[in-house]
Design a protein around this motif. Sequence first.
Motif, mmCIF file in Angstrom:
data_model
loop_
_atom_site.group_PDB
_atom_site.id
_atom_site.type_symbol
_atom_site.label_atom_id
_atom_site.label_comp_id
_atom_site.label_asym_id
_atom_site.label_seq_id
_atom_site.Cartn_x
_atom_site.Cartn_y
_atom_site.Cartn_z
ATOM 1 N N SER A 195 11.228 16.791 10.945
ATOM 2 C CA SER A 195 11.332 15.343 10.779
ATOM 3 C C SER A 195 12.623 15.106 10.017
ATOM 4 O O SER A 195 12.868 15.755 8.997
ATOM 5 N N THR A 196 13.434 14.187 10.519
ATOM 6 C CA THR A 196 14.709 13.898 9.876
ATOM 7 C C THR A 196 14.793 12.412 9.577
ATOM 8 O O THR A 196 14.591 11.589 10.474
ATOM 9 N N LEU A 197 15.084 12.091 8.335
ATOM 10 C CA LEU A 197 15.259 10.705 7.931
ATOM 11 C C LEU A 197 16.747 10.440 7.747
ATOM 12 O O LEU A 197 17.406 11.082 6.942
ATOM 13 N N PHE A 198 17.244 9.483 8.525
ATOM 14 C CA PHE A 198 18.635 9.051 8.450
ATOM 15 C C PHE A 198 18.648 7.699 7.729
ATOM 16 O O PHE A 198 17.911 6.788 8.107
ATOM 17 N N LYS A 217 17.224 14.708 23.610
ATOM 18 C CA LYS A 217 18.678 14.587 23.443
ATOM 19 C C LYS A 217 19.080 13.137 23.176
ATOM 20 O O LYS A 217 19.896 12.868 22.297
ATOM 21 N N ASP A 218 18.500 12.194 23.907
ATOM 22 C CA ASP A 218 18.828 10.781 23.697
ATOM 23 C C ASP A 218 18.405 10.313 22.310
ATOM 24 O O ASP A 218 19.129 9.575 21.649
ATOM 25 N N ASP A 219 17.224 10.730 21.851
ATOM 26 C CA ASP A 219 16.760 10.340 20.519
ATOM 27 C C ASP A 219 17.673 10.896 19.435
ATOM 28 O O ASP A 219 17.894 10.247 18.410
ATOM 29 N N ARG A 220 18.206 12.104 19.649
ATOM 30 C CA ARG A 220 19.072 12.755 18.653
ATOM 31 C C ARG A 220 20.493 12.214 18.659
ATOM 32 O O ARG A 220 21.210 12.373 17.664
ATOM 33 N N THR A 221 20.931 11.645 19.765
ATOM 34 C CA THR A 221 22.339 11.233 19.878
ATOM 35 C C THR A 221 22.486 9.736 20.123
ATOM 36 O O THR A 221 22.881 9.004 19.231
ATOM 37 N N ARG A 250 9.691 17.575 17.717
ATOM 38 C CA ARG A 250 8.926 18.812 17.953
ATOM 39 C C ARG A 250 9.765 19.863 18.669
ATOM 40 O O ARG A 250 9.395 21.028 18.711
ATOM 41 N N PHE A 251 10.880 19.455 19.271
ATOM 42 C CA PHE A 251 11.647 20.350 20.128
ATOM 43 C C PHE A 251 12.994 20.749 19.528
ATOM 44 O O PHE A 251 13.856 21.254 20.226
ATOM 45 N N ASP A 252 13.162 20.554 18.236
ATOM 46 C CA ASP A 252 14.401 20.945 17.565
ATOM 47 C C ASP A 252 14.615 22.446 17.739
ATOM 48 O O ASP A 252 13.649 23.225 17.674
ATOM 49 N N GLU A 253 15.838 22.855 17.914
ATOM 50 C CA GLU A 253 16.132 24.283 18.152
ATOM 51 C C GLU A 253 15.749 25.171 16.979
ATOM 52 O O GLU A 253 15.582 26.373 17.130
ATOM 53 N N HIS A 254 15.605 24.592 15.794
ATOM 54 C CA HIS A 254 15.227 25.366 14.608
ATOM 55 C C HIS A 254 13.744 25.244 14.281
ATOM 56 O O HIS A 254 13.311 25.670 13.217
#
Length: 187
Positions: free
Chosen positions: A147-150, A116-120, A139-143
């Motif tokens: 890997s997401t590149l911002f 959660k901290d890494d995502r927000t 690895r724990f994304d709900e979908h």
Amino acid sequence: MATWDGLLKAWRELDVPEGWRAEIDEGQIRLAPPPPRHHHVILAELQRPWYRSLPEELGIYQTLGIHIARLDKLYMPDLVVMPVAPIEAADPRSNDPVDAAEALLVVEITSKSNAKDDRTKKLWGYAHAPVPAYLLIDRFDEHGPTSTLFTEPVDGVYSRTVRTPFGGEIKLPEMFGKPLDTSGFPH
């Protein structure tokens, strides 16, 4: 709430157990346990081709303390790609963090406890630094594992996001050479 200078002084003096990381966030020093084995597998998959493709003036650093001055935060990402010059210019006896604005790419690999901290929080922090590119390996994304590149931070928000399920390829900034193949990432 403690002052930034007081927190940084305490952070410098901490005797952190080997493998643990100390970060400063929300006016507190927080300790994170050593990462699980999958982190090391993913880090090896990332670094191997980058050592061949990145220009010599760039370095790849694991758990380097970076300071987000605008927010008085200090994070220790799993991986940082940045110019070598600021690292080489620093006092070799100092473990002071480097300015996050020097980073070209920051990588965080989630664990169940920190996803959660890494995502927000970290997404928000790195965009405010501004770090030009933030790669979140989740690895724990709900979908399912992704890997997401911002990229393209504007006013504390990344304006471009490319999300790829594990097994696909992510086009990284040009300096990294070919796209990142995530097929070797452990699920």
